[in-house]
Scaffold this active site. Structure first.
Site, PDB file in Angstrom:
ATOM      1  N   HIS A  67       1.710  35.318  35.015  1.00 26.75           N
ATOM      2  CA  HIS A  67       0.857  35.883  33.967  1.00 26.75           C
ATOM      3  C   HIS A  67      -0.619  35.816  34.348  1.00 26.75           C
ATOM      4  CE1 HIS A  67       4.216  34.834  30.851  1.00 26.75           C
ATOM      5  NE2 HIS A  67       4.448  35.965  31.458  1.00 26.75           N
ATOM      6  N   HIS A  68      -0.923  35.549  35.620  1.00 20.80           N
ATOM      7  CA  HIS A  68      -2.355  35.423  35.965  1.00 20.80           C
ATOM      8  C   HIS A  68      -3.076  36.753  35.757  1.00 20.80           C
ATOM      9  CE1 HIS A  68      -1.313  37.348  39.770  1.00 20.80           C
ATOM     10  NE2 HIS A  68      -2.590  37.429  40.053  1.00 20.80           N
ATOM     11  N   LYS A  73       4.708  43.371  36.294  1.00 24.25           N
ATOM     12  CA  LYS A  73       5.192  44.648  36.817  1.00 24.25           C
ATOM     13  C   LYS A  73       6.313  44.411  37.804  1.00 24.25           C
ATOM     14  CE  LYS A  73       4.454  49.088  36.991  1.00 24.25           C
ATOM     15  NZ  LYS A  73       5.900  49.258  36.832  1.00 24.25           N
ATOM     16  N   LYS A  97       3.168  40.813  46.160  1.00 23.24           N
ATOM     17  CA  LYS A  97       2.979  42.204  46.573  1.00 23.24           C
ATOM     18  C   LYS A  97       1.776  42.834  45.866  1.00 23.24           C
ATOM     19  CE  LYS A  97       7.007  43.959  46.913  1.00 23.24           C
ATOM     20  NZ  LYS A  97       8.316  44.533  46.563  1.00 23.24           N
ATOM     21  N   LYS A 109      10.470  41.211  37.246  1.00 25.12           N
ATOM     22  CA  LYS A 109      11.655  41.932  37.748  1.00 25.12           C
ATOM     23  C   LYS A 109      12.747  41.841  36.699  1.00 25.12           C
ATOM     24  CE  LYS A 109      12.913  44.133  41.514  1.00 25.12           C
ATOM     25  NZ  LYS A 109      12.037  44.861  42.436  1.00 25.12           N
ATOM     26  N   SER A 365       2.961  53.251  40.912  1.00 27.49           N
ATOM     27  CA  SER A 365       3.245  52.891  39.518  1.00 27.49           C
ATOM     28  C   SER A 365       1.947  52.538  38.796  1.00 27.49           C
ATOM     29  CB  SER A 365       4.173  51.673  39.455  1.00 27.49           C
ATOM     30  OG  SER A 365       5.504  52.081  39.580  1.00 27.49           O
TER      31      SER A 365
HETATM   32  P1  NAD Z   1      18.777  53.139  45.666  1.00 32.49           P
HETATM   33  O1  NAD Z   1      19.812  52.672  44.722  1.00 32.49           O
HETATM   34  O2  NAD Z   1      18.093  54.436  45.402  1.00 32.49           O
HETATM   35  O3  NAD Z   1      19.377  53.229  47.142  1.00 32.49           O
HETATM   36  C1  NAD Z   1      20.063  52.211  47.805  1.00 32.49           C
HETATM   37  C2  NAD Z   1      20.962  52.858  48.853  1.00 32.49           C
HETATM   38  O4  NAD Z   1      21.535  51.823  49.660  1.00 32.49           O
HETATM   39  C3  NAD Z   1      22.120  53.643  48.234  1.00 32.49           C
HETATM   40  O5  NAD Z   1      22.204  54.911  48.855  1.00 32.49           O
HETATM   41  C4  NAD Z   1      23.330  52.755  48.536  1.00 32.49           C
HETATM   42  O6  NAD Z   1      24.527  53.488  48.645  1.00 32.49           O
HETATM   43  C5  NAD Z   1      22.907  52.128  49.859  1.00 32.49           C
HETATM   44  N1  NAD Z   1      23.625  50.898  50.205  1.00 32.49           N
HETATM   45  C6  NAD Z   1      24.145  49.952  49.421  1.00 32.49           C
HETATM   46  N2  NAD Z   1      24.731  48.987  50.146  1.00 32.49           N
HETATM   47  C7  NAD Z   1      24.574  49.329  51.444  1.00 32.49           C
HETATM   48  C8  NAD Z   1      24.984  48.768  52.677  1.00 32.49           C
HETATM   49  N3  NAD Z   1      25.661  47.650  52.752  1.00 32.49           N
HETATM   50  N4  NAD Z   1      24.644  49.405  53.818  1.00 32.49           N
HETATM   51  C9  NAD Z   1      23.968  50.552  53.768  1.00 32.49           C
HETATM   52  N5  NAD Z   1      23.562  51.151  52.627  1.00 32.49           N
HETATM   53  C10 NAD Z   1      23.866  50.557  51.479  1.00 32.49           C
HETATM   54  O7  NAD Z   1      17.730  51.911  45.782  1.00 32.49           O
HETATM   55  P2  NAD Z   1      16.215  51.984  46.222  1.00 32.49           P
HETATM   56  O8  NAD Z   1      15.376  52.183  45.008  1.00 32.49           O
HETATM   57  O9  NAD Z   1      16.083  52.914  47.378  1.00 32.49           O
HETATM   58  O10 NAD Z   1      15.976  50.471  46.680  1.00 32.49           O
HETATM   59  C11 NAD Z   1      16.389  50.007  47.955  1.00 32.49           C
HETATM   60  C12 NAD Z   1      15.656  48.697  48.266  1.00 32.49           C
HETATM   61  O11 NAD Z   1      14.252  48.921  48.208  1.00 32.49           O
HETATM   62  C13 NAD Z   1      15.938  47.548  47.305  1.00 32.49           C
HETATM   63  O12 NAD Z   1      15.883  46.343  48.035  1.00 32.49           O
HETATM   64  C14 NAD Z   1      14.764  47.598  46.355  1.00 32.49           C
HETATM   65  O13 NAD Z   1      14.500  46.329  45.760  1.00 32.49           O
HETATM   66  C15 NAD Z   1      13.658  47.986  47.309  1.00 32.49           C
HETATM   67  N6  NAD Z   1      12.503  48.602  46.657  1.00 32.49           N
HETATM   68  C16 NAD Z   1      12.620  49.748  45.921  1.00 32.49           C
HETATM   69  C17 NAD Z   1      11.490  50.316  45.355  1.00 32.49           C
HETATM   70  C18 NAD Z   1      11.537  51.638  44.615  1.00 32.49           C
HETATM   71  O14 NAD Z   1      10.468  52.169  44.297  1.00 32.49           O
HETATM   72  N7  NAD Z   1      12.707  52.205  44.357  1.00 32.49           N
HETATM   73  C19 NAD Z   1      10.254  49.690  45.492  1.00 32.49           C
HETATM   74  C20 NAD Z   1      10.166  48.519  46.248  1.00 32.49           C
HETATM   75  C21 NAD Z   1      11.299  47.991  46.828  1.00 32.49           C
END
Ligand code: NAD
Length: 474
Positions: A67-68, A73, A97, A109, A365
């Site tokens: 909460h700083h 987010k 981040k 989160k 965002s």
């Molecule tokens: P998403 O659900 O859109 O996509 C994830 C993809 O990974 C899917 O296509 C899924 O089928 C695939 N997948 C699942 N298990 C797998 C495996 N064992 N091997 C290969 N592929 C596999 O999710 P996303 O939003 O793209 O998020 C992916 C990562 O990025 C997460 O760790 C998330 O925390 C991180 N992230 C996302 C955002 C964002 O803006 N969406 C921001 C920061 C970090």
């Protein structure tokens, strides 16, 4: 992919360990360090949802790590691996981040423990709306309190259900649209949010590859063109990252999904692979590519840059030695266990850490949240003004030089900034500046051996100063 609660445990521990390692290089009082590290509020709810003819009890979380700065987010994920430790670890990463990329938020989160593939869209909507009303009841959502976003398993559709539920429960809140980001454009979203994390991953790795001396140490040449890239996870982050690398002239040699991996040393076309996936239900058997029915094998193939963009702990002590990449760009959160991190650092691999590299999503965002609070689209006020000004400038140049600018040249110069231009340039600037800041710490602070520690130091330095200046309430 077999990630267990034990893995989440160690994911949480490895975030804590990385923090502790970095904290030693900072100058803050131990009390301030302990406060930066602590999770400030945790919500765990169980609620019933009618699925078909039966009632299912759904387990869900929202963690506000710091909460700083407010609001908190961070995304909301739908996954069977969700538990309190995982959400706490991810919320903590969000705090660091935001600090690294100078986004004035605390970290948060959320997670719902479901396999979204098992539900219809209508059932997912019921679950999401009920979760949102739980967040409202407990004061865990609101434009100035806590602002979720998409994450693994969620996207613009879910954010749209969230904003609609929040707005119905808070009908007099003029800033209600700012209660969540990653919304569709029609619901107050911003141009460029969908691709933001993947584009940020591209900008970050491109910046890392721009330093000749760093590339020489890895046995690589500077630049992106010609580099062999493998991407794991063709979802929001992975797909867009792959697309930008391909457009910049990199060779996508490997793509990995949860049900298989493909490899082609001549390069794959990500859109064609996606089309193939849509028609066949998977990426395997793509023409000309080698198949791996075990997706984990895809990570171990020859490449220069490996981009894990799926879930955490996919590179661990048992496969780290076999990774051939010289650069790992952590697009996902926590894709390396700390044992893997140690092994890869020893092998001289450049690991670009998640707390920096996937910050593009939260950066854009932030732009979306600002847009919602100001109730005006970026570029609306200045676009036409800039175009008129450039027009006059060209007229002056023509009359003083006596030469005419061609229609094509005039058209190119005359373009005032649109929302997407401003968002992309703000994102590029953020990713480039933040990389330079982290690299500076990595190179100049005595004893710092890797970029991850440098990134944590960068975050602790900024949050520590914020706490010092905030003063601690007696
Ligand atoms: P998403 O659900 O859109 O996509 C994830 C993809 O990974 C899917 O296509 C899924 O089928 C695939 N997948 C699942 N298990 C797998 C495996 N064992 N091997 C290969 N592929 C596999 O999710 P996303 O939003 O793209 O998020 C992916 C990562 O990025 C997460 O760790 C998330 O925390 C991180 N992230 C996302 C955002 C964002 O803006 N969406 C921001 C920061 C970090």
């Amino acid at each position: 992919m077999g990630i267990t609660n034990t893995a989440n445990n160690s994911f949480f521990e490895s975030v804590q360990r990385n923090f502790d390692k970095a904290a030693q290089f900072t100058r803050f009082d131990q009390g301030i360090i302990a406060q930066i590290k602590a999770c400030n509020s945790i919500l765990r709810v169980k609620f019933p949802v009618k699925i078909g003819d039966s009632i299912e009890v759904i387990e869900a979380y929202r963690v506000q790590h710091s909460h700083h700065k407010l609001p908190c987010k961070g995304g909301i994920r739908f996954s069977m691996e969700v538990d309190q430790e995982e959400v706490m670890a991810l919320a903590a990463l969000m705090t660091y981040k935001c600090a690294i990329v100078n986004v004035p938020f605390g970290g948060g989160k959320g997670g719902i423990k479901i396999d979204s593939r098992k539900y219809t869209a209508f059932e997912l909507e019921k679950i999401t709306r009920r979760y949102t009303s739980e967040l409202c009841k407990k004061n865990f959502i609101g434009p100035g309190i806590d602002v979720p976003a998409p994450d693994y398993g969620t996207g613009a559709r879910e954010m749209s259900w969230i904003v609609d539920t929040y707005s119905s429960l808070n009908p007099t809140d003029i800033n209600a649209q700012a209660c969540v980001t990653g919304k569709p454009l029609s619901q107050g979203g911003v141009h460029g949010r969908t691709e933001a994390t993947g584009l940020g991953v591209f900008f970050g790795i491109r910046e890392a590859c721009a330093f000749q001396e760093d590339m020489e140490k890895l046995g690589l040449t500077p630049g992106i063109a010609g580099k062999r890239v493998i991407v794991q996870g063709l979802g929001n982050v992975g797909y867009h990252a792959a697309k930008y690398f391909q457009e910049a002239g990199a060779k996508l040699v490997g793509l990995i999904e949860y049900n298989g991996a493909i490899y082609d040393e001549n390069g794959l076309d990500v859109d064609q692979v996606q089309a193939h996936r849509q028609t066949t239900g998977g990426i395997l058997n793509y023409p000309g590519a080698i198949n791996f029915s075990d997706p984990a094998e895809g990570l171990e193939q020859a490449c220069d840059i490996l981009i894990p963009a799926a879930l955490e702990s996919v590179i661990h002590k048992d496969n780290a030695e076999r990774i051939q990449a010289r650069i790992i760009g952590e697009a996902a959160n926590g894709p390396l266990t700390s044992e893997a991190d140690t092994i890869l650092n020893r092998k001289g691999v450049l690991v670009i850490p998640d707390i920096y590299l996937n910050a593009g999503g939260v950066t854009v965002s932030y732009f979306e949240w600002l847009k919602n609070l100001s109730h005006v689209r970026y570029g609306r006020l200045e676009k036409r003004f800039s175009e008129n000004m450039y027009n006059e400038l060209i007229d002056i140049i023509e009359s003083t030089t006596g030469k005419r600018v061609s229609d094509l040249e005039r058209k190119m110069v005359l373009r005032g900034p649109s929302e997407i231009d401003l968002v992309h340039s703000g994102l590029e600037d953020t990713m480039v500046d933040s990389y330079r800041e982290i690299r500076e710490i990595y190179r100049n602070r005595e004893g710092v051996e890797d970029l991850r520690t440098a990134a944590f130091i960068c975050a602790i330095d900024k949050i520590g100063v914020a706490y010092e200046q905030l003063g601690i309430f007696p």
